[in-house]
Motif scaffolding. Structure first.
Motif, short mmCIF file in Angstrom:
data_model
loop_
_atom_site.label_atom_id
_atom_site.label_comp_id
_atom_site.label_asym_id
_atom_site.label_seq_id
_atom_site.Cartn_x
_atom_site.Cartn_y
_atom_site.Cartn_z
N TRP A 106 14.44 -5.83 18.82
CA TRP A 106 15.52 -5.20 17.97
C TRP A 106 14.85 -4.91 16.47
CZ3 TRP A 106 19.70 -2.58 20.14
CH2 TRP A 106 19.96 -3.17 21.70
N TYR A 107 14.30 -5.85 15.90
CA TYR A 107 14.07 -6.00 14.46
C TYR A 107 12.67 -5.07 14.33
CZ TYR A 107 11.74 -10.12 16.88
OH TYR A 107 11.18 -10.84 17.65
N ASN A 108 11.66 -5.05 15.65
CA ASN A 108 10.67 -4.35 15.24
C ASN A 108 10.77 -2.83 15.61
OD1 ASN A 108 9.12 -6.41 14.77
ND2 ASN A 108 8.40 -6.98 16.66
N SER A 109 12.02 -2.53 16.05
CA SER A 109 12.36 -0.96 16.61
C SER A 109 13.04 -0.33 15.46
CB SER A 109 12.82 -1.11 18.09
OG SER A 109 12.08 -1.80 18.93
N GLU A 110 13.72 -0.77 14.49
CA GLU A 110 14.31 0.15 13.80
C GLU A 110 13.65 0.96 13.05
OE1 GLU A 110 18.08 -0.10 10.54
OE2 GLU A 110 17.23 -2.06 11.17
N LEU A 111 13.89 2.22 12.73
CA LEU A 111 13.25 3.25 11.94
C LEU A 111 13.82 3.38 10.75
CD1 LEU A 111 11.00 5.23 11.97
CD2 LEU A 111 12.48 7.09 13.09
N TRP A 112 13.05 2.74 9.64
CA TRP A 112 13.64 2.88 8.01
C TRP A 112 13.04 4.29 7.88
CZ3 TRP A 112 17.10 -0.29 6.46
CH2 TRP A 112 17.03 -1.77 7.15
N LEU A 113 13.62 5.08 7.48
CA LEU A 113 13.51 6.50 7.10
C LEU A 113 12.47 6.56 5.68
CD1 LEU A 113 16.88 8.35 7.58
CD2 LEU A 113 15.01 8.34 9.21
N GLU A 114 12.51 5.64 5.01
CA GLU A 114 11.43 5.36 4.04
C GLU A 114 10.06 5.36 4.46
OE1 GLU A 114 15.43 4.37 2.30
OE2 GLU A 114 14.37 4.06 4.07
N VAL A 147 18.30 9.79 2.06
CA VAL A 147 16.75 9.84 2.26
C VAL A 147 16.45 11.31 1.86
CG1 VAL A 147 14.74 9.50 3.56
CG2 VAL A 147 16.72 7.91 3.73
N SER A 148 16.91 12.23 2.52
CA SER A 148 16.55 13.57 2.12
C SER A 148 16.78 13.92 0.69
CB SER A 148 17.45 14.46 2.95
OG SER A 148 17.00 15.75 2.65
N SER A 149 17.80 13.52 0.06
CA SER A 149 18.05 13.80 -1.33
C SER A 149 16.95 13.06 -2.20
CB SER A 149 19.36 12.97 -1.70
OG SER A 149 20.39 13.85 -0.84
N SER A 150 16.45 11.82 -1.72
CA SER A 150 15.26 11.13 -2.43
C SER A 150 14.10 11.93 -2.21
CB SER A 150 15.53 9.45 -2.17
OG SER A 150 14.72 9.61 -0.80
N TRP A 151 13.85 12.36 -1.17
CA TRP A 151 12.67 13.19 -0.84
C TRP A 151 12.61 14.51 -1.55
CZ3 TRP A 151 11.23 12.64 5.15
CH2 TRP A 151 10.93 11.32 5.27
N ARG A 152 13.64 14.95 -1.78
CA ARG A 152 13.81 16.29 -2.50
C ARG A 152 13.17 16.49 -3.88
NH1 ARG A 152 18.80 16.92 -2.14
NH2 ARG A 152 18.85 17.87 0.04
N GLY A 153 13.18 15.47 -4.66
CA GLY A 153 12.53 15.57 -5.74
C GLY A 153 10.81 15.52 -5.77
N ASN A 154 10.54 15.08 -4.50
CA ASN A 154 8.97 14.93 -4.37
C ASN A 154 8.43 16.10 -3.62
OD1 ASN A 154 8.92 12.42 -5.40
ND2 ASN A 154 9.64 11.45 -3.78
N VAL A 155 9.22 16.66 -2.45
CA VAL A 155 8.63 17.80 -1.60
C VAL A 155 9.24 18.73 -1.51
CG1 VAL A 155 7.22 16.00 -0.52
CG2 VAL A 155 9.32 16.51 0.31
N GLY A 156 10.34 18.97 -2.30
CA GLY A 156 11.23 20.10 -2.12
C GLY A 156 12.39 19.76 -1.23
N GLY A 157 12.79 18.75 -0.66
CA GLY A 157 13.88 18.37 0.03
C GLY A 157 13.95 18.62 1.43
N GLY A 158 15.09 18.39 1.96
CA GLY A 158 15.15 18.58 3.41
C GLY A 158 16.05 19.64 3.90
N GLY A 159 16.41 19.82 5.33
CA GLY A 159 17.03 21.03 5.78
C GLY A 159 17.99 20.27 6.43
N SER A 160 19.02 21.27 6.97
CA SER A 160 20.03 21.14 7.72
C SER A 160 20.52 22.45 8.52
CB SER A 160 21.21 20.31 7.19
OG SER A 160 22.56 20.28 8.17
N CYS A 161 20.90 22.12 9.91
CA CYS A 161 21.34 23.51 10.47
C CYS A 161 22.18 22.89 11.50
CB CYS A 161 20.35 24.07 11.16
SG CYS A 161 20.85 25.37 12.31
N CYS A 162 23.59 23.21 11.37
CA CYS A 162 24.54 22.99 12.42
C CYS A 162 24.73 24.00 13.54
CB CYS A 162 26.07 22.60 11.75
SG CYS A 162 25.91 21.32 10.77
#
Length: 265
Positions: A106-114, A147-162
């Motif tokens: 389990w400890y090797n399979s968690e995806l840290w978005l960072e 994580v998307s908020s932290s990325w937004r300052g570097n690459v323009g942010g993330g996206g979302s669609c519902c």
């Protein structure tokens, strides 16, 4: 069963043999399939990954107790609702239980978005189901927002669609994902774009009213994912073209400086 290293080595061997050693790939994982993607992200050839698609990804926040409890131990809940019963059939399968209880790290399979590339060169699409019985939807969505908020300052942010699952969501296939920090849409809305960002490298697609794995048998959700993936691929192609032109210009500049230096000598 094959180890994590054997699995990733086999994947890259197949890529090199059938696509070539310089091939760039898109990887897609549903549910448990998001765990091998975690292994690939940490493999020596991870730089070849240009697009990551995670559908109902159990690897995000895997250290939280929700996934293991809901999938392996929540037997009572599985008997109470038909939707849970389907999950119970899979989790009770002999070889599935044997692998998860005896061989799965389990400890090797968690995806840290960072750990995902945040340079904008690798695109990420995360697809979530609102009523997911396995992964904690609200926790995962909050983590994606963070994580998307932290990325937004570097690459323009993330996206979302519902997208409203089970209703007419044809608009979703044409909708451009929007701000990942925007509030969820109401149950009666369908894929309403808010503020498009064509340079985002992180997109989130939410299916309202859907449970874990329901997208597998819903072609309309395939078209929604395909639309976002195609848009991301177009951005990747433009970036690759720009990168190639830049390399050519730098090589020409170096060559010209060498010629000038030779003349001066």
């Amino acid at each position: 069963p094959p180890s994590e290293q054997q699995t990733t080595s086999g994947v890259w061997e197949a890529v090199h043999r059938h696509l070539g050693s310089h091939a760039q790939v898109s990887v897609v994982g549903h549910s448990f399939g998001s765990c091998p993607i975690t292994w690939l992200v940490h493999s020596p050839y991870s730089y070849k990954i240009r697009q990551i698609v995670l559908v109902d990804p159990v690897s995000i926040l895997l250290s939280e107790p929700d996934v293991i409890t809901n999938f392996l131990y929540a037997r009572t809940a599985m008997k109470q609702r038909p939707r849970h019963a389907r999950i119970g059939v899979v989790s009770n399968e002999l070889f599935t239980e044997h692998y998860l209880r005896r061989h799965f790290a389990w400890y090797n399979s968690e995806l840290w978005l960072e750990d995902l590339p945040s340079s904008g060169y690798c695109k990420v699409l995360v697809c979530l189901s609102e009523y997911d019985e396995v992964l904690p939807f609200e926790k995962v969505r909050r983590e994606l927002d963070r994580v998307s908020s932290s990325w937004r300052g570097n690459v323009g942010g993330g996206g979302s669609c519902c997208a409203n699952f089970g209703r007419n969501v044809a608009a979703a296939s044409a909708a451009v994902p929007t701000s990942a920090t925007s509030s969820p849409v109401t149950p009666t809305s369908a894929a309403i774009p808010r503020s498009s960002n064509k340079h985002a490298n992180f997109d989130v697609l939410v299916w309202e009213g859907a449970g874990h794995g329901h997208c597998v048998s819903r072609p309309r959700t395939w078209r929604q994912m395909q639309s976002v993936m195609k848009r991301q691929e177009q951005i990747i192609l433009r970036q690759r073209t720009t990168h190639t032109v830049g390399d050519r210009r730098r090589w020409q500049n170096v060559r010209m400086r060498g010629v000038a230096a030779a003349k001066d000598a």
